[in-house]
Design a protein around this motif. Structure first.
Motif, PDB file in Angstrom:
ATOM      1  N   GLU A 186       0.821  -1.211   0.000  1.00 44.81           N
ATOM      2  CA  GLU A 186       0.000   0.000   0.000  1.00 44.81           C
ATOM      3  C   GLU A 186       0.858   1.266   0.000  1.00 44.81           C
ATOM      4  OE1 GLU A 186      -3.744   1.921   2.525  1.00 44.81           O
ATOM      5  OE2 GLU A 186      -2.655   0.168   3.264  1.00 44.81           O
TER       6      GLU A 186
ATOM      7  N   ALA B   3       0.913   4.337  -2.728  1.00 44.83           N
ATOM      8  CA  ALA B   3       0.736   5.748  -2.378  1.00 44.83           C
ATOM      9  C   ALA B   3       1.869   6.598  -2.945  1.00 44.83           C
ATOM     10  CB  ALA B   3       0.660   5.896  -0.860  1.00 44.83           C
TER      11      ALA B   3
ATOM     12  N   LEU C  14      -5.840   2.270  -4.798  1.00 48.85           N
ATOM     13  CA  LEU C  14      -5.984   2.578  -3.371  1.00 48.85           C
ATOM     14  C   LEU C  14      -7.443   2.667  -2.963  1.00 48.85           C
ATOM     15  CD1 LEU C  14      -3.131   5.220  -2.990  1.00 48.85           C
ATOM     16  CD2 LEU C  14      -3.169   2.894  -2.109  1.00 48.85           C
TER      17      LEU C  14
ATOM     18  N   SER D  82      -7.366  -3.371   5.968  1.00 45.64           N
ATOM     19  CA  SER D  82      -6.614  -2.133   5.832  1.00 45.64           C
ATOM     20  C   SER D  82      -5.833  -1.831   7.097  1.00 45.64           C
ATOM     21  CB  SER D  82      -7.564  -0.987   5.497  1.00 45.64           C
ATOM     22  OG  SER D  82      -8.515  -0.830   6.542  1.00 45.64           O
TER      23      SER D  82
END
Length: 457
Positions: free
Chosen positions: A416, A420, A437, A450
Motif C-alpha cells: 500500500e 501511495a 488505493l 486495511s
C-alpha cells in the motif's frame, strides 16, 4: 557515376561549395549550397548504390523461380534463393523498389518449405538415431512368430533351406548373414548408404534451408502475406517443428521461424492443426504450445523476448485459449522471470503478455498476485521508469486487475505504501493508482484488512 554527377551538381552552384550532406543525414542539414544540391538530386543518389528490378520481373519469372526451387540443382537453387532474397527484402520507407508479395508467385511458399523440409530430413545425425535391435531368435526360420514375418518373407536374402547343410554350421552361417545385413532393403536409401551425403553436402543443405527460412521471414513482414501464411497449414507445421527441435536445430533457422510466427501471430488459429487441410508434418495444438514453452525456457535470451511476445499475440484469439491456458502456470512464472532481465525489450514483451493474460483469465490474476517478486517487478518497471510509457501503463493496469479480485486484496495491502508513492509520483499513472488505493481501502468489509496493512497487525 552517381558520385561524379553529384560532384558536378555541387560544383555548379559556386566556387566554394560545401560538401554535400552525409549519407543518412536529412536534407538541408548542411550549408545552403549543399541543401540546393540535395534538392536537385534524386533521393536514390543519397541512399547509396542499389539494384533496380523491373516491376514485372517477378510475374515474368515466377514459374522459373518455383521450378528452380523444386529442381534441387545447386546452381538453379542458388539463383532462385538470391533472387527471392532480393525481391522479398524492403527497408522501412524505401522508395527505390517495391517488394514482391507472396500472392504474385503461386506455389512459391510450398517450394520454399520443401527446401527447409529437405534439410530437416537429414538434420539429425545418424549417431543420434537409435538403431533397431537385431533379433537373433528364430533368424533361420521363414516365419518366426515374433511379428517379423513380413521382413523375413520380403527380405532380399534367400530363405535358409533347412535341408541343405547340417547341424550348427548351417545355423551359425545364417545367423552371421542375418546380423551382418539386418536392413538390406533400405540400405540404399539410408543416409549412410549408397546415396549418402558428405559433410560438405550437409553444410550446403543447411545453408539453403536457412536462406529459405530468411525469405519466408521477409515475406511475413508484408501485410499482403499475413493472411496467406497464417492459413497455410504446411507453413505453420514447419515453423513450429523448427521451434520444437531448437536443441539440435540451427539457431538462425529457429530465430527466423520464431520471428515469422511472431509477425503473423495475431492471425494464427491453433485449431488449424486439427482441421481438414492436408498435413505434411505431424503437429498438434498441444505440441505447438509445448514447442513454444521450450523456446521460452531455452538458454538463448534473444528467443525469450520473441516467445513472450508471441504468447501475448496468440492469447488475443479466444479460440487459442483452451490450448494455452493449461500451461498458464508455467507461462506467467517464466514471464515474471523475464521481467527481471535488464533488457527493456524483454521487459516490454513479458509485460505485454501478462497484460493480455490477466485481462482474460481470473485464475491467472489470482496466482500472479501470490507469485513471488511479481508485484515488486511490476512496480520496478514503473519506478525505473521504462523508456516506453505504454509499457508502464500496462504494468499499472496489471496491478489494477489484480486488485479487482477480492482474494488478492490482503496480498496487495502489503504494497500500500508503494502504491501511495506512485500516486503522488508520476502524474501519468496517478489515476490508475488512485483507483487501486480506492479499491483497497474504501469498502467496509476491508477495514480489518486495511488496519493490518497500515499498522502491521
Amino acid at each position: 557515376m552517381q558520385k561524379r554527377e553529384q560532384a558536378k551538381l555541387t560544383g555548379s552552384t559556386g566556387g566554394s561549395a560545401a560538401p554535400p550532406a552525409k549519407r543518412g543525414r536529412p536534407f538541408g542539414s548542411g550549408s545552403s549550397n549543399a541543401a540546393d544540391a540535395a534538392d536537385s538530386a534524386a533521393p536514390s543518389t543519397l541512399l547509396g548504390p542499389s539494384l533496380q528490378v523491373h516491376s514485372a520481373f517477378a510475374e515474368q519469372n515466377s514459374k522459373r523461380i518455383v521450378l528452380a526451387l523444386q529442381s534441387g540443382i545447386k546452381s538453379e537453387l542458388t539463383w532462385a534463393l538470391n533472387t527471392l532474397t532480393f525481391l522479398s527484402f524492403k527497408e522501412k520507407d524505401e522508395v527505390r523498389k517495391d517488394a514482391t508479395p507472396l500472392a504474385k508467385i503461386p506455389g512459391l511458399l510450398d517450394a520454399l518449405l520443401q527446401v527447409i523440409d529437405d534439410w530437416r530430413d537429414i538434420a539429425l545425425t545418424r549417431v543420434l538415431v537409435k538403431a533397431p535391435r537385431v533379433r537373433l531368435l528364430g533368424a533361420n526360420s521363414a516365419v518366426t512368430g515374433f511379428g517379423l514375418e513380413y521382413e523375413a518373407l520380403n527380405s532380399n536374402e534367400s530363405v535358409p533351406n533347412p535341408s541343405t547343410g547340417s547341424g550348427a554350421a548351417n545355423r551359425d552361417s545364417s545367423v552371421r548373414k542375418s546380423t551382418s545385413k539386418s536392413r538390406p532393403a533400405g540400405l540404399w536409401f539410408e543416409e549412410d548408404g549408397l546415396f549418402n551425403l558428405d559433410e560438405e553436402g550437409r553444410i550446403e543443405k543447411q545453408q539453403t534451408a536457412v536462406a529459405a527460412s530468411n525469405i519466408v521471414r521477409n515475406f511475413s513482414f508484408m501485410a499482403d502475406n499475413e493472411v496467406i501464411m497464417s492459413q497455410h497449414r504446411h507453413c505453420l507445421e514447419t515453423l513450429f517443428q523448427c521451434l520444437a527441435d531448437y536443441v539440435t536445430e540451427d539457431e538462425e533457422l529457429v530465430t527466423n521461424a520464431l520471428e515469422t510466427i511472431v509477425n503473423i501471430g495475431p492471425l494464427i488459429d491453433l485449431r488449424i492443426f486439427s482441421s481438414s487441410k492436408p498435413s505434411f508434418i505431424k503437429m498438434t495444438e498441444k505440441h505447438a504450445v509445448q514447442a513454444l514453452m521450450g523456446v521460452l525456457g531455452s538458454a538463448v535470451k534473444a528467443w525469450h523476448c520473441a516467445a513472450a511476445e508471441l504468447i501475448g499475440r496468440l492469447i488475443i484469439n479466444p479460440d487459442n485459449e483452451p490450448f494455452l491456458l493449461p500451461s498458464a502456470s508455467q507461462i506467467y512464472k517464466r514471464l515474471v522471470d523475464i521481467m527481471s532481465q535488464p533488457a527493456t525489450d524483454a521487459q516490454a514483451a513479458a509485460i505485454g503478455a501478462l497484460y493480455n493474460l490477466s485481462e482474460i483469465n481470473i485464475d491467472i490474476r489470482l496466482k500472479l498476485a501470490s507469485e513471488r517478486w511479481a508485484i515488486d517487478r511490476l512496480l520496478k518497471v514503473i519506478k525505473m521508469p521504462h523508456p516506453v510509457p505504454e509499457v508502464c501503463r500496462k504494468s499499472a493496469t496489471i496491478l489494477e486487475n489484480l486488485v479487482s479480485e477480492p482474494q488478492n486484496k490482503p496480498l496487495m495491502l502489503v504494497h500500500e505504501n508503494a502504491f501511495a508513492e506512485m500516486l503522488f509520483g508520476d502524474p501519468r499513472y496517478s489515476d490508475i493508482f488512485a483507483r487501486i488505493l480506492y479499491e483497497l481501502t474504501s469498502r467496509p468489509s476491508n477495514k480489518m484488512a486495511s488496519a493490518r496493512g497500515i499498522w502491521g497487525m
